[in-house]
Every structure is written in C-alpha cells, then in structure tokens.
Design a protein around this motif. Structure first.
Motif, mmCIF file in Angstrom:
data_model
loop_
_atom_site.group_PDB
_atom_site.id
_atom_site.type_symbol
_atom_site.label_atom_id
_atom_site.label_comp_id
_atom_site.label_asym_id
_atom_site.label_seq_id
_atom_site.Cartn_x
_atom_site.Cartn_y
_atom_site.Cartn_z
ATOM 1 N N TYR A 124 33.785 13.130 18.840
ATOM 2 C CA TYR A 124 34.409 11.887 18.360
ATOM 3 C C TYR A 124 35.923 12.024 18.494
ATOM 4 C CZ TYR A 124 34.920 7.834 15.198
ATOM 5 O OH TYR A 124 35.199 6.612 14.643
ATOM 6 N N ARG A 125 36.527 11.125 19.270
ATOM 7 C CA ARG A 125 37.982 11.180 19.478
ATOM 8 C C ARG A 125 38.569 9.784 19.317
ATOM 9 N NH1 ARG A 125 37.398 15.538 19.154
ATOM 10 N NH2 ARG A 125 37.443 17.320 20.538
ATOM 11 N N ASP A 126 39.579 9.661 18.441
ATOM 12 C CA ASP A 126 40.325 8.399 18.286
ATOM 13 C C ASP A 126 39.397 7.186 18.151
ATOM 14 O OD1 ASP A 126 42.629 9.941 18.652
ATOM 15 O OD2 ASP A 126 42.493 9.702 20.834
ATOM 16 N N GLY A 127 38.405 7.339 17.318
ATOM 17 C CA GLY A 127 37.535 6.182 17.042
ATOM 18 C C GLY A 127 36.440 5.949 18.068
ATOM 19 N N THR A 128 36.274 6.874 19.011
ATOM 20 C CA THR A 128 35.235 6.676 20.040
ATOM 21 C C THR A 128 34.355 7.924 20.177
ATOM 22 O OG1 THR A 128 36.713 5.226 21.277
ATOM 23 C CG2 THR A 128 34.866 6.135 22.501
ATOM 24 N N TRP A 129 33.050 7.704 20.223
ATOM 25 C CA TRP A 129 32.133 8.806 20.544
ATOM 26 C C TRP A 129 32.127 9.026 22.051
ATOM 27 C CZ3 TRP A 129 29.938 11.893 17.038
ATOM 28 C CH2 TRP A 129 29.829 11.458 15.725
ATOM 29 N N ILE A 130 32.207 10.296 22.442
ATOM 30 C CA ILE A 130 32.191 10.620 23.877
ATOM 31 C C ILE A 130 30.974 11.519 24.125
ATOM 32 C CG2 ILE A 130 33.527 11.589 25.792
ATOM 33 C CD1 ILE A 130 35.514 9.907 24.526
ATOM 34 N N ALA A 131 30.001 11.012 24.841
ATOM 35 C CA ALA A 131 28.793 11.808 25.121
ATOM 36 C C ALA A 131 29.074 12.825 26.227
ATOM 37 C CB ALA A 131 27.651 10.886 25.524
ATOM 38 N N ASP A 132 28.491 14.008 26.085
ATOM 39 C CA ASP A 132 28.768 15.110 27.022
ATOM 40 C C ASP A 132 27.834 15.031 28.241
ATOM 41 O OD1 ASP A 132 26.757 15.709 25.084
ATOM 42 O OD2 ASP A 132 26.915 17.859 25.475
ATOM 43 N N TYR A 133 28.040 13.978 29.043
ATOM 44 C CA TYR A 133 27.222 13.795 30.245
ATOM 45 C C TYR A 133 27.623 14.796 31.338
ATOM 46 C CZ TYR A 133 24.924 9.323 29.087
ATOM 47 O OH TYR A 133 24.130 8.338 28.557
ATOM 48 N N LYS A 134 26.604 15.246 32.042
ATOM 49 C CA LYS A 134 26.802 16.056 33.254
ATOM 50 C C LYS A 134 25.899 15.458 34.316
ATOM 51 C CE LYS A 134 28.004 20.520 31.204
ATOM 52 N NZ LYS A 134 28.413 19.917 29.926
ATOM 53 N N ARG A 135 26.475 15.100 35.427
ATOM 54 C CA ARG A 135 25.702 14.376 36.450
ATOM 55 C C ARG A 135 25.338 15.258 37.627
ATOM 56 N NH1 ARG A 135 24.246 11.351 33.247
ATOM 57 N NH2 ARG A 135 23.461 9.822 34.713
ATOM 58 N N LEU A 136 24.213 14.937 38.226
ATOM 59 C CA LEU A 136 23.844 15.525 39.510
ATOM 60 C C LEU A 136 23.818 14.380 40.524
ATOM 61 C CD1 LEU A 136 22.907 18.236 40.717
ATOM 62 C CD2 LEU A 136 20.577 17.438 40.438
ATOM 63 N N ARG A 137 24.559 14.559 41.605
ATOM 64 C CA ARG A 137 24.583 13.557 42.681
ATOM 65 C C ARG A 137 24.057 14.188 43.946
ATOM 66 N NH1 ARG A 137 29.991 9.831 42.964
ATOM 67 N NH2 ARG A 137 29.277 8.633 41.178
ATOM 68 N N VAL A 138 23.180 13.511 44.641
ATOM 69 C CA VAL A 138 22.644 14.092 45.880
ATOM 70 C C VAL A 138 22.548 13.035 46.983
ATOM 71 C CG1 VAL A 138 21.277 15.900 44.733
ATOM 72 C CG2 VAL A 138 20.231 13.663 45.160
#
Ligand code: BEZ
Length: 253
Positions: A234-248
């Motif tokens: 949670y930063r400055d009033g916003t939740w930030i989800a810890d996404y990690k993407r795979l692109r292929v």
C-alpha cells in the motif's frame, strides 16, 4: 475457472486495468489487415475490439457465458463465442492466436498449447501474456498463511492458478510444435483501483480459495491479509499488486 463465476460489469468497472495493460500485447501481435486472429480468453472484448480496429478479422472466445454476453452487447460487429480453451475445435484456421491474462487460469498447459497449435495455420503465431512464476506471491502467501491460522484446511490443489517460469513454459511450447521467438518474465507492479482495491481483487479473483469457508471466517481472513500486507503493498492511498508477467511469442512449425 470451472464454473461461470465471472461478473462481467464488476470486471469492467473495477478491473479494467487487465485490458488496459493488454494494449501493449496488441502492439506485439501487430496484426496485419485481413489476418484471421483468435483472441483466446477475450473477457468482455476490449482487446478484441482493438484488434478489430486494426482491420484484422478477429474471433473472441471465452469460457464465461457472462463475459461473452457482455462482449456481444458492447461490440455487436465482432464474432464472439463461448469456448473452452481445453477443447478448441479449430483446425489450421488462424494466422495468430492472441491471449492476454487467461492462460494462468488453466492448469493443463500442454493441452491448451496443443489446441492453439492445431488452431493455427502453418507459420501462424502465438502471442500471449499471463501470470509468471512468483506472480502475486505476497498476496497468495499471506492468504494461505491466514487460512492456516484460522484452522481452514488448505491443499495445494486449491491454488487456482498456473504461474510458470520461462524455463518451465518454453519447453512445453517446443513440445507442442512451436519455435519460441521470444519469452520474457518481468515485474509489473499493478495499481488496484480505489481504497478497497486489494479487497476487491481478492473477492473477484480469489473466489475458489474461499469456496468452503464460512462468510465470517472469510471476512476475518481478508481483514488480516489487508492488515499484514499494508506495509508491503500500500503506497500513498493505493494498493499495488505484485504482478509478474510471462510474455511469449511462438511460431507454428
Ligand atoms: C494475473 O493477471 O496475473 C492474475 C489475475 C487474477 C488472478 C491471478 C493472476
């Protein structure tokens, strides 16, 4: 997901970032005019529409009848239908199969890759992005920890998602008959909308983890999860989800 638990308007209103981020992937697809494209897991059709605007002949499919009904209403000029990614019936029909934020829902990657490969014409391309190894791990570790603390039985099979690494997924692509042109695993911290962003995310996407959990216990677990993750996500009033993407990107050989 096995049953249709998707609420299409909630998805559009609170989780529109899913298709907004997908615009980059449409650039990677770079469809040529008149190319036939299958959008696998099209949801409510926003990216299908982007592909249509680029003059490709696109078909959007999704397992959720709710999502497809909404997509048809929003974009009546596009061909949408309910299809199961595990049982695609297309044979040598598409120049490209595109898939954004869908393949992590399916725990049988080899079967999906076979269906995608069969759907493509010779030299057709497969362009996809989905959750990669370690995706949303702070969130899921905390939920699992809190389930155990609340004496709720948790089995690994309940974990709803498939989040592979490059090293795990690209050999499966090769085995299915693709030449792998590109694979990238990257962090993409993702802001969630509103003060209740993480709660909404858990309620929408984590449903199957809580299937047999009483409402009051679920509420207590989610409250604890939010409390424990506030310092990390949670930063400055916003939740930030810890996404990690795979692109292929793969090409049918
Ligand atoms: C994802 O897009 O990575 C994702 C979305 C919902 C649940 C899990 C992962």
């Amino acid at each position: 997901m096995s049953t249709d638990q998707w609420n299409a308007s909630l998805y559009d209103n609170k989780h529109s970032f899913v298709s907004q981020y997908g615009n980059d992937l449409v650039e990677l697809l770079a469809p040529n005019a008149e190319e036939r494209v299958l959008d696998l897991g099209c949801g409510t059709g926003d990216l299908t529409q982007r592909i249509h605007e680029l003059n490709a002949i696109v078909t959007g499919v999704d397992q959720s009848a709710n999502m497809i009904a909404e997509a048809k209403q929003k974009y009546p000029m596009i061909d949408f239908s309910v299809e199961d990614a595990l049982h695609l019936h297309y044979r040598n029909e598409f120049d490209a199969v595109f898939s954004n934020a869908t393949l992590h829902w399916i725990k049988e990657p080899e079967q999906v890759l076979r269906g995608i490969h069969q759907s493509l014409k010779a030299e057709g391309r497969f362009v996809a992005e989905f959750g990669g190894y370690g995706n949303v791990q702070h969130i899921t570790d905390e939920i699992i920890y809190q389930l155990k603390r609340h004496d709720v039985a948790y089995r690994e099979a309940q974990f709803p998602w498939y989040f592979p690494s490059v090293g795990e997924y690209t050999p499966l692509m090769e085995k299915a008959g693709f030449r792998v042109l590109f694979a990238q695993h990257f962090d993409r911290p993702t802001p969630l909308q509103g003060e209740d962003g993480l709660r909404n995310w858990i309620e929408m996407f984590g449903k199957t983890i809580f299937t047999d959990v009483a409402d009051d216990v679920k509420e207590s677990i989610i409250t604890e999860v939010l409390h424990h993750l506030k310092g990390k996500l949670y930063r400055d009033g916003t939740w930030i989800a810890d996404y990690k993407r795979l692109r292929v990107i793969g090409v049918k050989e």
